[in-house]
Design an enzyme around this catalytic site. Structure first.
Site, PDB file in Angstrom:
ATOM      1  N   SER A 137       0.813  -1.219   0.000  1.00 17.70           N
ATOM      2  CA  SER A 137       0.000   0.000   0.000  1.00 17.70           C
ATOM      3  C   SER A 137       0.849   1.273   0.000  1.00 17.70           C
ATOM      4  O   SER A 137       0.320   2.368  -0.145  1.00 17.70           O
ATOM      5  CB  SER A 137      -0.932   0.019   1.219  1.00 17.70           C
ATOM      6  OG  SER A 137      -0.156   0.084   2.402  1.00 17.70           O
ATOM      7  N   GLY A 138       2.165   1.134   0.172  1.00 17.24           N
ATOM      8  CA  GLY A 138       3.026   2.318   0.205  1.00 17.24           C
ATOM      9  C   GLY A 138       3.333   2.833  -1.190  1.00 17.24           C
ATOM     10  O   GLY A 138       2.902   2.253  -2.199  1.00 17.24           O
ATOM     11  N   VAL A 175       6.299   2.970  -2.715  1.00 15.87           N
ATOM     12  CA  VAL A 175       7.175   2.047  -3.443  1.00 15.87           C
ATOM     13  C   VAL A 175       6.393   0.792  -3.807  1.00 15.87           C
ATOM     14  O   VAL A 175       6.490   0.283  -4.929  1.00 15.87           O
ATOM     15  CB  VAL A 175       8.424   1.707  -2.591  1.00 15.87           C
ATOM     16  CG1 VAL A 175       9.227   0.593  -3.246  1.00 15.87           C
ATOM     17  CG2 VAL A 175       9.302   2.947  -2.419  1.00 15.87           C
ATOM     18  N   CYS A 196      17.413   6.013  -2.547  1.00 18.57           N
ATOM     19  CA  CYS A 196      17.123   6.710  -3.802  1.00 18.57           C
ATOM     20  C   CYS A 196      18.175   7.775  -4.147  1.00 18.57           C
ATOM     21  O   CYS A 196      18.667   7.831  -5.272  1.00 18.57           O
ATOM     22  CB  CYS A 196      15.716   7.300  -3.757  1.00 18.57           C
ATOM     23  SG  CYS A 196      15.349   8.232  -2.257  1.00 18.57           S
TER      24      CYS A 196
HETATM   25  N1  LIG Z   1       9.763   6.686  -1.223  1.00 18.24           N
HETATM   26  C1  LIG Z   1      10.907   6.566  -1.869  1.00 18.24           C
HETATM   27  O1  LIG Z   1      11.245   7.371  -2.755  1.00 18.24           O
HETATM   28  C2  LIG Z   1      11.846   5.416  -1.551  1.00 18.24           C
HETATM   29  C3  LIG Z   1      12.943   5.209  -2.413  1.00 18.24           C
HETATM   30  C4  LIG Z   1      13.835   4.158  -2.140  1.00 18.24           C
HETATM   31  C5  LIG Z   1      13.619   3.346  -1.035  1.00 18.24           C
HETATM   32  N2  LIG Z   1      12.551   3.582  -0.222  1.00 18.24           N
HETATM   33  C6  LIG Z   1      12.367   2.674   0.933  1.00 18.24           C
HETATM   34  O2  LIG Z   1      11.297   1.769   0.592  1.00 18.24           O
HETATM   35  C7  LIG Z   1      10.580   1.427   1.782  1.00 18.24           C
HETATM   36  C8  LIG Z   1       9.102   1.780   1.571  1.00 18.24           C
HETATM   37  O3  LIG Z   1       9.018   3.186   1.346  1.00 18.24           O
HETATM   38  P1  LIG Z   1       7.660   3.920   0.962  1.00 18.24           P
HETATM   39  O4  LIG Z   1       8.062   5.269   0.514  1.00 18.24           O
HETATM   40  O5  LIG Z   1       6.837   3.072   0.066  1.00 18.24           O
HETATM   41  O6  LIG Z   1       6.948   4.018   2.396  1.00 18.24           O
HETATM   42  P2  LIG Z   1       5.386   4.096   2.723  1.00 18.24           P
HETATM   43  O7  LIG Z   1       4.671   4.769   1.608  1.00 18.24           O
HETATM   44  O8  LIG Z   1       5.282   4.659   4.086  1.00 18.24           O
HETATM   45  O9  LIG Z   1       4.933   2.564   2.746  1.00 18.24           O
HETATM   46  C9  LIG Z   1       5.321   1.669   3.766  1.00 18.24           C
HETATM   47  C10 LIG Z   1       4.530   0.371   3.625  1.00 18.24           C
HETATM   48  O10 LIG Z   1       4.891  -0.550   4.649  1.00 18.24           O
HETATM   49  C11 LIG Z   1       3.724  -0.979   5.389  1.00 18.24           C
HETATM   50  N3  LIG Z   1       4.198  -1.093   6.783  1.00 18.24           N
HETATM   51  C12 LIG Z   1       4.637  -0.069   7.580  1.00 18.24           C
HETATM   52  N4  LIG Z   1       5.110  -0.563   8.749  1.00 18.24           N
HETATM   53  C13 LIG Z   1       4.963  -1.916   8.684  1.00 18.24           C
HETATM   54  C14 LIG Z   1       5.266  -2.990   9.569  1.00 18.24           C
HETATM   55  N5  LIG Z   1       5.805  -2.757  10.772  1.00 18.24           N
HETATM   56  N6  LIG Z   1       4.959  -4.261   9.175  1.00 18.24           N
HETATM   57  C15 LIG Z   1       4.382  -4.488   7.965  1.00 18.24           C
HETATM   58  N7  LIG Z   1       4.076  -3.506   7.083  1.00 18.24           N
HETATM   59  C16 LIG Z   1       4.361  -2.250   7.438  1.00 18.24           C
HETATM   60  C17 LIG Z   1       2.662   0.076   5.127  1.00 18.24           C
HETATM   61  O11 LIG Z   1       1.358  -0.445   4.964  1.00 18.24           O
HETATM   62  P3  LIG Z   1       0.291  -0.751   6.078  1.00 18.24           P
HETATM   63  O12 LIG Z   1       0.510   0.257   7.167  1.00 18.24           O
HETATM   64  O13 LIG Z   1      -1.024  -0.638   5.402  1.00 18.24           O
HETATM   65  O14 LIG Z   1       0.618  -2.162   6.477  1.00 18.24           O
HETATM   66  C18 LIG Z   1       3.036   0.547   3.722  1.00 18.24           C
HETATM   67  O15 LIG Z   1       2.458  -0.308   2.743  1.00 18.24           O
HETATM   68  C19 LIG Z   1      11.250   2.196   2.924  1.00 18.24           C
HETATM   69  O16 LIG Z   1      12.211   1.384   3.554  1.00 18.24           O
HETATM   70  C20 LIG Z   1      11.926   3.367   2.202  1.00 18.24           C
HETATM   71  O17 LIG Z   1      13.024   3.887   2.899  1.00 18.24           O
HETATM   72  C21 LIG Z   1      11.658   4.586  -0.464  1.00 18.24           C
END
Ligand SMILES: NC(=O)c1ccc[n+]([C@@H]2O[C@H](COP(=O)([O-])OP(=O)(O)OC[C@H]3O[C@@H](n4cnc5c(N)ncnc54)[C@H](OP(=O)(O)O)[C@@H]3O)[C@@H](O)[C@H]2O)c1
Length: 348
Positions: free
Chosen positions: A10-11, A13, A150
């Protein structure tokens, strides 16, 4: 077909992973997890996928989702991945981790940059740093991939060809759009506070410096210290990194062209953005949005004897989901462009 689960679907990424994987010819989606949206259609959270992916989020935990797959993507926050990875490894499932939990090879660095003692230091060497441009051969035989940060991806891709010119200290100036902070709202991402900003949110001590040091030091064959400053800018997607390398002696533009051309001879997703005329003479995040391209360019300042390496990527694509799928393709022996061979949109 390869069965793939996405944990944290759902996030932001997670959404990009679904956009790519739902069109990947060799992939069958198994479990797409979200705790908040369990049972809801994916398009409720990712409206761009309406009519594209007719699936619902499951409320399954990471281990159950992984057990249904050949490959699991962990799109979870830092420290959430590290707690589930050892059990997933026991299942014999391949892992592509989007978090920082397995990017650094030296466990000591986790204390310095992330403020915690890595609980499984012995696993760090099992993960390959998921940057195909630098680790293609290792990825071909990998089972576990740690996808780069990133801003680190942009800085490393754009300055790696300069490894022979690396000074002991370099400076990375990074600018990033709001989606880099993920989908969870906070005061700093609230529209009234985020709109219109050029905000130096981490002028010193950004964690991605650790990855950049790791990769550029390895290439340069010596310790390279990275001073990094990160700024939030008024776009939703995109990163521009400007890396300053003070070389101390004269370098010609021909030398630099040679270095880049040799390093990136056949890279499917690296483009040179260097033109004497026109609007887009240098890398610009605006023209990579939605694509897996990394645009690179450079300039040389003879006055300060400084090479300026420029990189532009979409933080959610080449900076996350795109590179992750490219790494998965390599890991599975597939054409690395599969599922990723589409252009950016313009204008945005
Ligand atoms: N955004 C970027 O540009 C980017 C780029 C490179 C890497 N990243 C990395 O990719 C990862 C995801 O980033 P994002 O930007 O997609 O973050 P996000 O939008 O906050 O999404 C996080 C996801 O993880 C789930 N989640 C959160 N805590 C959890 C837990 N304890 N157990 C299970 N599920 C959990 C959330 O869904 P629910 O709460 O519905 O379960 C949500 O689907 C991070 O480690 C981030 O540092 C991000």
């Amino acid at each position: 077909m390869v069965k793939v689960s996405v944990v944290g679907a759902s996030g932001y990424v997670g959404g990009e992973l679904l956009r790519i994987l739902s069109r990947h010819p060799d992939v069958e989606l198994a479990s797409l997890t979200s705790r908040q949206y369990a049972g809801e259609y994916v398009h409720k959270v990712h409206p761009n996928l309406k009519g594209v992916l007719n699936a619902r989020f499951t409320g399954e935990d990471a281990l159950t989702a992984a057990s249904k797959a050949d490959v699991v993507f962990l799109a979870l926050p830092h420290k959430a991945s590290v707690s589930v990875v050892p059990e997933i490894i026991k299942l014999g499932v391949k892992i592509v981790d989007m978090s920082a939990d397995f990017r650094l090879k030296d466990p000591e660095q986790y204390k310095i940059w992330y403020g915690y003692e890595h609980p499984y230091p012995e696993l760090l060497k099992k993960f390959v740093y998921g940057l195909p441009e630098l680790h293609r051969d290792e990825l071909r035989s990998a089972s576990y991939v740690a996808v780069p940060g990133c801003m680190a991806a942009s800085a490393i891709i754009s300055s790696a060809p300069l490894y022979r010119y690396m000074s002991d200290q370099i400076v990375v100036d990074a600018k990033i759009g709001s989606s880099g902070a993920g989908g969870k709202p906070s005061l700093s991402t609230h529209y009234s506070e985020r709109y219109g900003v050029i905000r130096p949110y981490k002028p010193a001590g950004h964690r991605h410096a650790a990855e950049i040091e790791q990769e550029l030091s390895r290439l340069a064959g010596k310790g390279v210290v990275v001073g990094m400053s990160a700024h939030a800018v008024n776009i939703v997607r995109g990163i521009l990194t400007t890396t300053h390398i003070f070389v101390g002696s004269e370098v010609t533009l021909q030398d630099l062209w040679k270095a880049y051309r040799e390093f990136y001879r056949d890279e499917p997703f690296v483009r040179f953005m260097m033109d004497r005329t026109g609007l887009y003479r240098y890398p610009d995040p605006k023209v990579v949005v939605g694509s897996n391209f990394a645009d690179v360019g450079f300039a040389y300042d003879s006055h300060s004897r400084r090479i300026v390496a420029l990189g532009a990527i979409d933080n959610l694509m080449k900076g996350a989901a795109g590179t992750a799928v490219q790494s998965m393709n390599l890991m599975l022996g597939l054409d690395e462009k599969k599922g990723l061979d589409f252009p950016a949109i313009h204008p945005v």
